[in-house]
Design a protein around this motif. Structure first.
Motif, PDB file in Angstrom:
ATOM      1  N   ARG A  38      27.003  30.211  21.239  1.00 18.02           N
ATOM      2  CA  ARG A  38      25.818  29.838  22.026  1.00 18.02           C
ATOM      3  C   ARG A  38      24.559  29.769  21.177  1.00 18.02           C
ATOM      4  N   LYS A  39      24.489  30.551  20.110  1.00 21.48           N
ATOM      5  CA  LYS A  39      23.261  30.669  19.324  1.00 21.48           C
ATOM      6  C   LYS A  39      23.350  30.001  17.956  1.00 21.48           C
ATOM      7  N   ASN A  40      24.356  29.160  17.723  1.00 25.91           N
ATOM      8  CA  ASN A  40      24.534  28.450  16.456  1.00 25.91           C
ATOM      9  C   ASN A  40      24.600  29.423  15.274  1.00 25.91           C
ATOM     10  N   LEU A  41      25.442  30.442  15.399  1.00 24.37           N
ATOM     11  CA  LEU A  41      25.642  31.414  14.330  1.00 24.37           C
ATOM     12  C   LEU A  41      27.048  31.250  13.764  1.00 24.37           C
ATOM     13  N   LYS A  42      27.251  31.787  12.566  1.00 22.70           N
ATOM     14  CA  LYS A  42      28.575  31.723  11.941  1.00 22.70           C
ATOM     15  C   LYS A  42      29.552  32.609  12.691  1.00 22.70           C
ATOM     16  N   ARG A  43      30.819  32.210  12.694  1.00 22.26           N
ATOM     17  CA  ARG A  43      31.841  32.984  13.396  1.00 22.26           C
ATOM     18  C   ARG A  43      32.816  33.673  12.454  1.00 22.26           C
ATOM     19  N   GLY A  44      32.800  33.352  11.162  1.00 23.21           N
ATOM     20  CA  GLY A  44      33.795  33.877  10.228  1.00 23.21           C
ATOM     21  C   GLY A  44      33.770  35.380  10.082  1.00 23.21           C
ATOM     22  N   VAL A  45      32.584  35.967  10.052  1.00 24.57           N
ATOM     23  CA  VAL A  45      32.473  37.423   9.908  1.00 24.57           C
ATOM     24  C   VAL A  45      33.034  38.107  11.156  1.00 24.57           C
ATOM     25  N   GLY A  46      32.779  37.529  12.317  1.00 24.51           N
ATOM     26  CA  GLY A  46      33.316  38.100  13.559  1.00 24.51           C
ATOM     27  C   GLY A  46      34.828  38.035  13.607  1.00 24.51           C
ATOM     28  N   ILE A  47      35.397  36.929  13.129  1.00 20.83           N
ATOM     29  CA  ILE A  47      36.855  36.799  13.099  1.00 20.83           C
ATOM     30  C   ILE A  47      37.455  37.815  12.141  1.00 20.83           C
ATOM     31  N   ALA A  48      36.826  37.992  10.979  1.00 24.91           N
ATOM     32  CA  ALA A  48      37.321  38.997  10.025  1.00 24.91           C
ATOM     33  C   ALA A  48      37.228  40.397  10.618  1.00 24.91           C
ATOM     34  N   GLY A  49      36.147  40.691  11.337  1.00 23.17           N
ATOM     35  CA  GLY A  49      36.005  41.985  11.995  1.00 23.17           C
ATOM     36  C   GLY A  49      37.073  42.212  13.050  1.00 23.17           C
ATOM     37  N   ILE A  50      37.396  41.165  13.809  1.00 21.15           N
ATOM     38  CA  ILE A  50      38.445  41.281  14.833  1.00 21.15           C
ATOM     39  C   ILE A  50      39.800  41.529  14.183  1.00 21.15           C
ATOM     40  N   VAL A  51      40.104  40.797  13.120  1.00 19.83           N
ATOM     41  CA  VAL A  51      41.409  40.970  12.451  1.00 19.83           C
ATOM     42  C   VAL A  51      41.547  42.383  11.881  1.00 19.83           C
ATOM     43  N   LEU A  52      40.499  42.847  11.183  1.00 15.88           N
ATOM     44  CA  LEU A  52      40.571  44.203  10.620  1.00 15.88           C
ATOM     45  C   LEU A  52      40.615  45.259  11.710  1.00 15.88           C
ATOM     46  N   SER A  53      39.895  45.038  12.798  1.00 16.59           N
ATOM     47  CA  SER A  53      39.930  46.002  13.903  1.00 16.59           C
ATOM     48  C   SER A  53      41.300  46.020  14.576  1.00 16.59           C
ATOM     49  N   LEU A  54      41.926  44.860  14.703  1.00 17.55           N
ATOM     50  CA  LEU A  54      43.285  44.829  15.268  1.00 17.55           C
ATOM     51  C   LEU A  54      44.273  45.562  14.365  1.00 17.55           C
ATOM     52  N   ILE A  55      44.147  45.366  13.061  1.00  9.97           N
ATOM     53  CA  ILE A  55      45.023  46.090  12.132  1.00  9.97           C
ATOM     54  C   ILE A  55      44.786  47.593  12.258  1.00  9.97           C
ATOM     55  N   GLY A  56      43.504  47.987  12.322  1.00 10.32           N
ATOM     56  CA  GLY A  56      43.191  49.406  12.490  1.00 10.32           C
ATOM     57  C   GLY A  56      43.674  49.958  13.816  1.00 10.32           C
ATOM     58  N   PRO A  74      41.546  54.820  15.893  1.00 14.42           N
ATOM     59  CA  PRO A  74      41.709  53.838  16.970  1.00 14.42           C
ATOM     60  C   PRO A  74      40.431  53.606  17.785  1.00 14.42           C
ATOM     61  N   ILE A  75      39.602  54.643  17.949  1.00 10.72           N
ATOM     62  CA  ILE A  75      38.349  54.450  18.693  1.00 10.72           C
ATOM     63  C   ILE A  75      37.419  53.528  17.914  1.00 10.72           C
ATOM     64  N   ALA A  76      37.286  53.752  16.599  1.00 13.35           N
ATOM     65  CA  ALA A  76      36.441  52.889  15.775  1.00 13.35           C
ATOM     66  C   ALA A  76      36.973  51.454  15.771  1.00 13.35           C
ATOM     67  N   ALA A  77      38.287  51.308  15.707  1.00 12.13           N
ATOM     68  CA  ALA A  77      38.887  49.979  15.715  1.00 12.13           C
ATOM     69  C   ALA A  77      38.674  49.284  17.057  1.00 12.13           C
ATOM     70  N   PHE A  78      38.780  50.020  18.150  1.00 12.24           N
ATOM     71  CA  PHE A  78      38.574  49.429  19.475  1.00 12.24           C
ATOM     72  C   PHE A  78      37.127  48.966  19.650  1.00 12.24           C
ATOM     73  N   VAL A  79      36.182  49.791  19.224  1.00 16.33           N
ATOM     74  CA  VAL A  79      34.767  49.403  19.316  1.00 16.33           C
ATOM     75  C   VAL A  79      34.501  48.181  18.431  1.00 16.33           C
ATOM     76  N   GLY A  80      35.090  48.150  17.242  1.00 13.66           N
ATOM     77  CA  GLY A  80      34.952  46.991  16.367  1.00 13.66           C
ATOM     78  C   GLY A  80      35.541  45.731  16.968  1.00 13.66           C
ATOM     79  N   LEU A  81      36.664  45.869  17.661  1.00  8.83           N
ATOM     80  CA  LEU A  81      37.288  44.730  18.319  1.00  8.83           C
ATOM     81  C   LEU A  81      36.392  44.177  19.423  1.00  8.83           C
ATOM     82  N   VAL A  82      35.844  45.061  20.245  1.00 11.53           N
ATOM     83  CA  VAL A  82      34.958  44.634  21.338  1.00 11.53           C
ATOM     84  C   VAL A  82      33.703  43.965  20.775  1.00 11.53           C
ATOM     85  N   LEU A  83      33.098  44.558  19.746  1.00 11.41           N
ATOM     86  CA  LEU A  83      31.895  43.964  19.150  1.00 11.41           C
ATOM     87  C   LEU A  83      32.195  42.606  18.515  1.00 11.41           C
TER      88      LEU A  83
END
Length: 160
Positions: free
Chosen positions: A102-120, A83-92
């Motif tokens: 703000r910086k014209n970067l892709k968001r898909g990897v961040g969304i996948a990280g949030i979904v996996l962190s929420l599952i974790g 849960p600690i690793a998942a919480f840190v992943g969610l925040v990141l």
């Protein structure tokens, strides 16, 4: 002056010819080239001023979120670390997505990280709850004096 095969070059006058014998062309027959930067729409642009060239990249925080989300899934079975690793992943992941817009970067990897962190995080919370329930059910057995009985009680109360 003759060429290699004995013929006169076509663009040079013979010794007896003058420049007046060659046809003269006026600018009306051959229009001039369009002006630079205009005429036919100008040169193509190379992106929006102030932004980096090339396609958008991934945010480093979003990549870290994805890695922690993936790592948190097997760590769910360890009560506190998953849960600690998942919480840190969610925040990141949330910070990575906020910075990506703000910086014209892709968001898909961040969304996948949030979904996996929420599952974790949800899975880790459930596993931690089950483990704490099993430990509380065996409070009556002293783990220091009879560790075998205590371990058997905890294994019996874990329902995986």
């Amino acid at each position: 002056m003759s060429e290699q095969w004995g013929q006169q070059p076509q663009d040079q006058p013979d010794q007896g010819q003058t420049q007046a014998q060659f046809p003269q062309y006026s600018e009306q027959q051959y229009p001039s080239a369009p002006p630079l930067g205009g005429g036919f729409g100008g040169a193509p642009g190379y992106g929006v001023p102030g932004q980096p060239y090339g396609p958008p990249r991934n945010s480093k925080l979003a990549i870290a979120s994805l890695i922690l989300g993936i790592v948190s899934l097997p760590l769910v079975l360890i009560a506190v670390i998953g849960p600690i690793a998942a919480f840190v992943g969610l925040v990141l992941g949330v910070i990575g997505i906020a910075g990506a817009s703000r910086k014209n970067l892709k968001r898909g990897v961040g969304i996948a990280g949030i979904v996996l962190s929420l599952i974790g995080l949800i899975g880790g919370g459930l596993v931690t709850t089950v483990e704490l329930h099993a430990v509380n059910a065996c409070k009556s057995i002293d783990s220091k004096t009879d560790p075998t009985a205590y371990n058997d009680c905890v294994r019996h109360n874990l329902k995986f």
